[in-house]
Design a protein around this motif. Structure first.
Motif, mmCIF file in Angstrom:
data_model
loop_
_atom_site.group_PDB
_atom_site.id
_atom_site.type_symbol
_atom_site.label_atom_id
_atom_site.label_comp_id
_atom_site.label_asym_id
_atom_site.label_seq_id
_atom_site.Cartn_x
_atom_site.Cartn_y
_atom_site.Cartn_z
ATOM 1 N N ASP A 35 0.827 -1.208 0.000
ATOM 2 C CA ASP A 35 0.000 0.000 0.000
ATOM 3 C C ASP A 35 0.864 1.262 0.000
ATOM 4 O O ASP A 35 0.596 2.221 -0.746
ATOM 5 C CB ASP A 35 -0.919 0.025 1.225
ATOM 6 C CG ASP A 35 -2.001 -1.043 1.179
ATOM 7 O OD1 ASP A 35 -2.281 -1.568 0.084
ATOM 8 O OD2 ASP A 35 -2.566 -1.359 2.254
ATOM 9 N N THR A 39 1.152 4.027 -2.971
ATOM 10 C CA THR A 39 0.839 5.433 -2.690
ATOM 11 C C THR A 39 1.949 6.338 -3.194
ATOM 12 O O THR A 39 1.703 7.358 -3.854
ATOM 13 C CB THR A 39 0.643 5.653 -1.175
ATOM 14 O OG1 THR A 39 -0.500 4.916 -0.749
ATOM 15 C CG2 THR A 39 0.458 7.127 -0.848
ATOM 16 N N GLU A 43 2.104 9.167 -6.291
ATOM 17 C CA GLU A 43 2.469 10.558 -6.015
ATOM 18 C C GLU A 43 3.516 11.101 -6.981
ATOM 19 O O GLU A 43 3.430 12.256 -7.408
ATOM 20 C CB GLU A 43 3.006 10.685 -4.581
ATOM 21 C CG GLU A 43 1.959 10.512 -3.502
ATOM 22 C CD GLU A 43 2.577 10.461 -2.108
ATOM 23 O OE1 GLU A 43 1.811 10.544 -1.124
ATOM 24 O OE2 GLU A 43 3.823 10.324 -1.997
#
Length: 477
Positions: A35, A39, A43
């Protein structure tokens, strides 16, 4: 070493060995790491284009099936990146070439299988120039990878996607490969560590050529200690590879923990006039080695004679391209960029005298380096002789006003390690005056990975490293 900003998940800023220890202690779950990595990838990818193919479902299935193991390179479920030159079963693998843009292999590269058996979880494929040719990472399938320290700059290649994935905190460890500095150059440009091991230590090179020693697979990481961890995970005897040999009994991680400042380094800023280096880069490296000397190391300016190195390397490189990529079907080769096609043709044009001269020179160079390194731990030199150029420029045409002959001429500092089969590493030694990373190349003795890693760690400590991950930097102008 830097005041750069990092706004990603804090677990992504930790070193790989720290995260592996947390996994083993149950302080973080494998799913949480997936996860966090996803993420961070979301980004930064719009700015840098480093991880070009994700395999989230495959990764999540892998962590469910992962069995514990007792091995010094056990990664315990750590997400990793694999360069898009190495097949991963069921995952799009393109080699950065339009001819393979839709290719999905059924089997993984042997090194991928080894890493997965040792707890590595493949989460994505990292960008590379077409077929790994060139030190600027771009191709017609995925486009350009950008240097996170200045996204207008070249990230290096051919393991540019791997280096950027580390520098931005997408992965804790990322796989690379090296012929003409393909993991060393991007490591230097992006402020990470890139380690080129001795041929035979890490799983096979090109398929169908079990004796080829010039192109190798290797670890990339944000610190020397993490690089040692990844090398432990990668290395091992492979009976299917003619030149394979086993790692030493003591793990590379344990060896690095015993590193101290008492190192003996020979510094050759131009390799005895063989390669061009800008005064800017030479100045930064001298400044770094002064720190090493102040910490207790011995640094002497010295270099062995290197007769025939340029011809030997170019001949061996030409043989590799002509016998490997140059035998791809025409429907694949018709897409090749001009510089790649040129490399292949140069290999086809070699004469038997070229090959004989190259083999004799290679043996002589090995003898010279072996004798020289009996007096030093490593030979230090630039990784490349200039700072990263514009991302749109395939390769520089000059160094400090001196013209370059072709697209690998600026990579001449990488030739020595590849030709002699000696291990080498690119280690960050600080930032330039305009806040770009600077790396130094250290070349070790024959199968001397353990001592080379210790010296690399000593240099890293003396220079205040390692660098941490950063947010991509957009500069004005």
């Amino acid at each position: 070493m830097t005041d750069a900003v990092f706004t990603g998940p804090q677990i992504c800023a930790k070193e790989a060995h720290e995260v592996v220890a947390m996994l083993k202690a149950g302080e973080v779950s494998r799913s949480e790491l997936i996860d966090a990595a996803l993420t961070r990838i979301a980004e930064v990818e719009p700015a840098v284009n480093a991880t070009v193919t994700l395999c989230e479902d495959r990764a999540r299935e892998a962590v469910m099936d992962l069995a514990e193991a007792d091995h010094p390179g056990w990664l315990a479920g750590l997400p990793i990146g694999i360069k898009d030159l190495s097949p991963v079963a069921g995952v799009r693998t393109t080699w950065g070439s339009l001819g393979f843009r839709d290719f999905v292999p059924e089997e993984s590269h042997p090194l991928v299988e080894r890493l997965e058996s040792r707890g590595g979880v493949v989460l994505g494929k990292t960008n590379t120039p077409e077929m790994g040719a060139g030190a600027n990472t771009f191709n017609e399938v995925f486009g350009r990878t950008r240097n996170p320290w200045d996204i207008s700059r070249n990230a290096g290649g051919s393991s540019g996607g791997a280096a950027v994935s580390l520098a931005t905190g997408e992965f804790w460890l990322s796989h690379g490969s090296d012929l003409a500095g393909s993991l060393r150059t991007p490591a230097a440009f992006c402020g990470v560590v890139g380690f080129r091991p001795s041929p035979g230590l890490v799983s096979p090179g090109p398929a169908g050529n079990r004796f080829h020693p010039e192109a190798v697979q290797g670890p990339m990481a944000r610190s020397v200690r993490d690089c040692a961890l990844f090398l432990d995970a990668m290395s091992g005897f492979d009976p299917t590879w003619a030149i394979s040999f086993p790692p030493p009994e003591e793990s590379y991680q344990q060896t690095v923990l015993r590193a101290d400042e008492k190192v003996r380094i020979a510094f050759a800023p131009t390799l005895g006039g063989f390669a061009g280096c800008s005064p800017e880069v030479e100045g930064y490296l001298r400044r770094a080695l002064e720190l090493v000397a102040r910490a207790g190391g011995v640094v002497e300016e010295d270099c062995p004679d290197l007769p025939g190195l340029d011809h030997a390397y170019r001949t061996l490189r030409g043989l590799l391209w002509a016998s490997g990529t140059g035998r791809a079907p025409e429907h694949i080769q018709k897409h090749f960029k001009p510089t790649l096609a040129q490399n292949i043709q140069q290999g086809r044009d070699l004469t038997i005298d070229d090959v004989i001269d190259a083999q004799l020179a290679k043996s002589d160079l090995f003898d010279r380096m072996t004798g020289f390194l009996a007096h030093f731990d490593v030979l230090a030199c630039p990784v490349v002789g200039l700072m990263p150029g514009p991302v749109e420029e395939e390769y520089p045409r000059e160094i400090d006003g001196e013209p370059l002959s072709d697209y690998i001429d600026w990579l001449k500092f990488s030739f020595l390690s590849a030709t002699t089969g000696l291990p080498s590493v690119s280690v960050p030694v600080g930032l330039s005056d305009n806040s770009l990373p600077v790396g130094i190349q250290l070349i070790g003795s024959h199968r001397g990975e353990a001592r080379l890693l210790q010296v690399a760690r000593a240099v890293e400590m003396a220079c205040g490293g390692p660098l941490g991950p950063i947010d991509p930097v957009v500069r004005d102008g």
